[in-house]
Structure formats: structure tokens, C-alpha cells
Design an enzyme around this catalytic site. Structure first.
Site, PDB file in Angstrom:
ATOM      1  CG  ASP A   1      -1.875  -1.203   1.164  1.00 38.01           C
ATOM      2  OD1 ASP A   1      -2.270  -1.537   0.146  1.00 38.01           O
ATOM      3  OD2 ASP A   1      -2.420  -1.275   2.406  1.00 38.01           O
ATOM      4  CE1 TYR A   2       1.405   7.923  -2.099  1.00 42.36           C
ATOM      5  CE2 TYR A   2       0.317   8.305  -0.140  1.00 42.36           C
ATOM      6  CZ  TYR A   2       0.992   8.832  -1.092  1.00 42.36           C
ATOM      7  OH  TYR A   2       1.514  10.085  -1.420  1.00 42.36           O
TER       8      TYR A   2
END
Length: 235
Positions: A103-104
Site C-alpha cells: 500500500d501507499y
């Protein structure tokens, strides 16, 4: 050779993503669009193109380990123009793509390669390859909650497979835990912790199977050793 395998060996995408490219009419064989699965091609005689660009099987495969920083996406393009992990690999001339995703807002170990077969092996659900994370969560997690985590958590219509969790440190406000899972559901650890009422503060992947980052600095990368590549192929 099956068309999706040819696309993966050409370093365009994983085999699963190659199937999507075929289904959506983005692949041509000898100038004709192919949308059927299972089509076979002759690497020596047939011409294959993806999005009108001719592709060829890569002889020189690359295997890279990156310590991904927070604030980078693992996709090769982003509609919001956010920084991409491939921006950190400007010295790598070959086109490589992430094995799975982070994820970011998640940092840590990310593998990148142009070996579609190995990508398929690592990311396929049947492989059961364990990934380990260090996770800082809100609140003090109880032994009962950790037993629930180990046995499976309902994350909204889906109960996760058995996982591992170990308490590393805690104070009045939060807990630091080491978590190991082999599934790869979207935002899985964050959703598991939210279901236990312990939202994630920070999340970092530290290993995939026996592959770890050692002392690799954040934002830096290195080539996998031959021993590491053979280990991943053996899984």
C-alpha cells in the site's frame, strides 16, 4: 507456448495480468487481435504485440529487492501522479514490475522482476508463501485478541486464514507487533486490525519467506543473490 506465458516472459506483466490484457483485446498475434485464453504461439515464428508494441522474450532476467518508502505506489502508472516505486530504480535499464503490492502508506520489502513465471509462483494463492510485517497499532492488544488474529478474522464477508502474531512492545497508547500471513487480500493486515479495534499506525514488511532486507536503507535497492533467486524458485 501459451500466449500469457510468452507475455510474462517478455517482462510485460505477470501471467495473471497478461490474461486480463488478452481478454480486453490489447494483444495481437501476427497482427490479429486475440481474446481467447489458451492460444499457443511459436516464439521463433509468431509476432506478438501488446498495445501495438511488439514484444520479445527477455533473455536477461532481473531480480531486485527494494526497501520501499511510505508515499510511493507500486503500480506502474498512477492517475493522481503520485511517486512510483519504479522512480527509485532509474539505474535499472530493463523494465521490471512489482511482485504483488504494498500500500501507499506501507513501507518495507518489495520484490521487482521481469520474470513472469517467478511472479506467478510468489503471488498465486496456492503458494502459501509467508510474508512478515512489523505493525504499530493503536491501543494495547490482549492475548484473546491475538488468539482471534491467529485463528482468523472476519474482515467483511471473508474470514482470513490462520496467521501468526507476536507482541514486541507496548505502552499505554499503542502496541508493536510482528505479524506473518500468507494471504494477500487488499489491505489485509489493516482490515484485520481494524476488525479488532486496533487501527494501524505504521506498517512495514520485513521479509518474504526467508528473504529479508538485512540493513538496506529505506529507498535503496539491491539485486537478489543467485542463492535467493533459487530459493524463491524452490518454493
Amino acid at each position: 507456448m501459451r500466449l500469457q506465458k510468452y507475455i510474462a516472459l517478455a517482462g510485460v506483466s505477470s501471467r495473471r495480468k497478461a490474461e486480463e490484457l488478452i481478454r480486453t483485446g490489447k494483444v495481437k498475434v501476427n497482427g490479429k487481435i486475440v481474446t481467447e485464453m489458451g492460444i499457443k504461439v511459436d516464439p521463433e515464428a509468431d509476432k506478438v504485440s501488446v498495445m501495438n508494441k511488439e514484444i520479445h522474450i527477455l533473455a536477461d532476467k532481473k531480480y531486485i529487492l527494494l526497501n520501499k518508502p511510505v508515499g510511493y505506489v507500486t503500480t506502474l502508472s498512477d492517475e493522481f501522479d503520485r511517486p512510483k516505486v519504479i522512480d527509485l530504480l532509474k539505474e535499472v535499464k530493463e523494465r521490471v514490475y512489482p511482485v504483488g503490492r504494498l500500500d501507499y502508506n506501507t513501507s518495507g520489502l518489495l520484490l521487482l522482476t521481469n520474470d513472469g513465471d517467478l511472479t506467478h509462483k510468489i503471488t498465486h494463492p496456492s503458494s502459501h508463501i509467508y510474508k512478515t510485517y512489523v505493525c504499530k497499532i493503536k491501543g494495547r492488544i490482549t492475548k484473546k485478541e491475538m488468539e482471534t488474529f491467529r485463528s482468523g478474522v472476519d474482515i467483511g464477508g471473508y474470514v482470513t486464514a490462520p496467521a501468526k502474531i507476536e507482541l514486541l512492545k507496548e505502552n499505554n497508547d499503542n502496541s508493536l507487533v510482528k505479524v506473518t500471513i500468507y494471504e494477500g487480500k487488499n489491505r489485509q493486515i489493516r482490515r484485520m486490525m481494524e476488525a479488532l479495534d486496533h487501527p494501524v499506525i505504521t506498517l512495514k514488511r520485513i521479509s518474504i519467506g526467508k528473504i529479508d532486507m538485512d540493513n538496506l536503507q529505506i529507498g535503496k535497492w539491491r539485486h537478489l543473490t543467485n542463492k535467493e533467486v533459487e530459493y524463491l524458485r524452490s518454493l
